[in-house]
Design a protein around this motif. Sequence first.
Motif, PDB file in Angstrom:
ATOM      1  N   VAL A  51       0.873  -1.164   0.000  1.00 38.50           N
ATOM      2  CA  VAL A  51       0.000   0.000   0.000  1.00 38.50           C
ATOM      3  C   VAL A  51       0.916   1.221   0.000  1.00 38.50           C
ATOM      4  CG1 VAL A  51      -1.781   1.191   1.321  1.00 38.50           C
ATOM      5  CG2 VAL A  51      -1.774  -1.281   1.218  1.00 38.50           C
ATOM      6  N   ASN A 102       2.617   6.247  -3.892  1.00 38.48           N
ATOM      7  CA  ASN A 102       2.249   4.898  -4.320  1.00 38.48           C
ATOM      8  C   ASN A 102       3.264   4.405  -5.358  1.00 38.48           C
ATOM      9  OD1 ASN A 102       1.098   2.537  -5.170  1.00 38.48           O
ATOM     10  ND2 ASN A 102      -0.714   3.464  -6.072  1.00 38.48           N
ATOM     11  N   ASP A 105      -4.253   2.720  -4.923  1.00 42.32           N
ATOM     12  CA  ASP A 105      -4.363   2.564  -3.476  1.00 42.32           C
ATOM     13  C   ASP A 105      -5.285   3.646  -2.944  1.00 42.32           C
ATOM     14  OD1 ASP A 105      -2.538   0.510  -3.621  1.00 42.32           O
ATOM     15  OD2 ASP A 105      -0.868   1.687  -2.877  1.00 42.32           O
ATOM     16  N   LEU A 112      -5.824  -1.397  -0.722  1.00 39.68           N
ATOM     17  CA  LEU A 112      -5.685  -1.516  -2.168  1.00 39.68           C
ATOM     18  C   LEU A 112      -7.012  -1.201  -2.840  1.00 39.68           C
ATOM     19  CD1 LEU A 112      -3.639  -4.819  -2.278  1.00 39.68           C
ATOM     20  CD2 LEU A 112      -2.793  -2.494  -2.539  1.00 39.68           C
TER      21      LEU A 112
END
Length: 107
Positions: free
Chosen positions: A34, A52, A58, A106
């Motif tokens: 994540v 990310n 995410d 996610l």
Amino acid sequence: MRAYVCAAAVLAAFAAGLGPAAAAAGAAARLPDVAECRTSVQGSEGVAVCFNPDPDLDRVQLHIECRQWWDPDVDGASVPVGPAETVTLSDRCWKEIQEIWVTGMLG
């Protein structure tokens, strides 16, 4: 689906006699991370900068616990973080901040 792939990797490692360390390493290699977040507190304002590194979308959410009992705690909105994107989340207490953290998921 990802949890199923992870479980299959653990079972395959045990079946091959590689042991729990190899099973955990195989499972960790298959799980996407994540977004990575760094938090800071400046006075009564809390800030989180999240990046990310993965190709999947995410979602991150800022949480702040205020020190004073009468000061309302903060649970910010869940914010999408696309692949290779950085987002900045911030919110504040009226007075001091007790604790700040970010949760992520996610998709």
